[in-house]
Design a protein around this motif. Structure first.
Motif, mmCIF file in Angstrom:
data_model
loop_
_atom_site.group_PDB
_atom_site.id
_atom_site.type_symbol
_atom_site.label_atom_id
_atom_site.label_comp_id
_atom_site.label_asym_id
_atom_site.label_seq_id
_atom_site.Cartn_x
_atom_site.Cartn_y
_atom_site.Cartn_z
ATOM 1 N N GLN A 164 0.842 -1.199 0.000
ATOM 2 C CA GLN A 164 0.000 0.000 0.000
ATOM 3 C C GLN A 164 0.878 1.251 0.000
ATOM 4 O O GLN A 164 1.809 1.370 0.798
ATOM 5 C CB GLN A 164 -0.892 0.011 1.244
ATOM 6 C CG GLN A 164 -1.771 -1.220 1.375
ATOM 7 C CD GLN A 164 -2.389 -1.341 2.761
ATOM 8 O OE1 GLN A 164 -2.117 -0.526 3.641
ATOM 9 N NE2 GLN A 164 -3.214 -2.359 2.946
ATOM 10 N N ALA A 165 0.536 2.184 -0.873
ATOM 11 C CA ALA A 165 1.294 3.434 -0.946
ATOM 12 C C ALA A 165 1.190 4.200 0.370
ATOM 13 O O ALA A 165 2.155 4.828 0.817
ATOM 14 C CB ALA A 165 0.773 4.284 -2.102
ATOM 15 N N ALA A 195 8.217 -1.248 0.095
ATOM 16 C CA ALA A 195 8.397 -0.801 -1.294
ATOM 17 C C ALA A 195 8.562 -1.997 -2.220
ATOM 18 O O ALA A 195 8.064 -1.997 -3.357
ATOM 19 C CB ALA A 195 9.608 0.124 -1.390
ATOM 20 N N LEU A 198 5.134 -3.396 -2.872
ATOM 21 C CA LEU A 198 4.386 -2.571 -3.817
ATOM 22 C C LEU A 198 4.892 -2.775 -5.243
ATOM 23 O O LEU A 198 4.099 -2.851 -6.193
ATOM 24 C CB LEU A 198 4.504 -1.100 -3.417
ATOM 25 C CG LEU A 198 3.538 -0.125 -4.103
ATOM 26 C CD1 LEU A 198 2.096 -0.485 -3.795
ATOM 27 C CD2 LEU A 198 3.834 1.310 -3.658
#
Length: 226
Positions: A164-165, A195, A198
């Motif tokens: 999730q950002a 990261a 993601l």
């Protein structure tokens, strides 16, 4: 002084014979004969990375040379083991040939199609649990690559790492607000691990992505002297 026959073309057998001469306790090369697995372990990694660079450059001549250096490292380590009486170059070749045959039953057996290679490897190595899978990821891998492999193997067992950002933003803030080196390192680790998750969700290899960004940064850097 050791003499070695001059040939128009040398083979893998010659490589093994030359290394045996270089490793001779009395008449061998002063440097080669005292090396150990530990003393040359980084050489192995460096040669492998140089071969990968040749692949990325699409330089066939350089790749041929670098693959030779990688092969020399394999033969060197096998020679150290042969001297210790634990296994030989022939054992290495025999083992990898057997592995290739066992892992391709659709070619060398009576299977109709390609099976799950991960399942074949797990069965071969006796890996029964997620922990077995995670423990088998080499610790010497580059950190981003290692994280991606750990996450991929965990996902096969239904253990998903959040991608999730917003989570990354919170972890970046935690890193910025860290008050000591230990908490900063922990926050940086969480940030990078998230990261990777993601990137994987986007279908991106995080190791390759960062390598390309590194190369772009180096290319874009000002050329003026200090």
């Amino acid at each position: 002084m050791n003499a070695y026959p001059e040939k128009t073309s040398y083979t893998a057998d010659d490589l093994v014979a030359i290394l045996a001469i270089l490793r001779d306790p009395e008449q061998g090369c002063p440097w080669d004969k005292v090396q150990t697995h530990q003393s040359i372990r980084m050489n192995f990694l460096e040669e492998a990375y140089e071969a990968v660079d040749a692949i990325d450059l699409d330089d066939a001549h350089l790749l041929c040379e670098e693959l030779g250096d990688v092969l020399m490292q394999v033969a060197f380590h096998a020679r150290i083991e042969e001297e210790a009486g634990r296994f030989t170059w022939q054992d290495v070749c025999d083992g990898v040939c057997r592995k290739l045959i066992q892992r391709h039953p659709h070619i060398f057996g009576d299977e109709a199609g390609i099976k799950d290679w991960d399942a074949l490897k797990n069965k071969e190595k006796g890996r029964l649990t997620l922990q077995d899978e995670l423990d088998s990821v080499p610790g010497a891998l580059p950190a981003l690559m290692c994280a991606a492999k750990l996450q991929k193997r965990a996902a096969r067992y239904g253990v998903a790492v959040p991608a999730q950002a917003g989570l990354i933003a919170r972890q970046a803030e935690a890193l910025q607000q860290a008050v000591d080196p230990d908490s900063a390192e922990a926050a940086a680790g969480e940030l990078l691990f998230a990261a990777v998750a993601l990137a994987r969700r986007a279908g991106v290899d995080p190791e390759q992505a960062l390598q390309r960004r590194n190369a772009a940064f180096a290319e874009e850097a000002p050329r003026s002297k200090r």
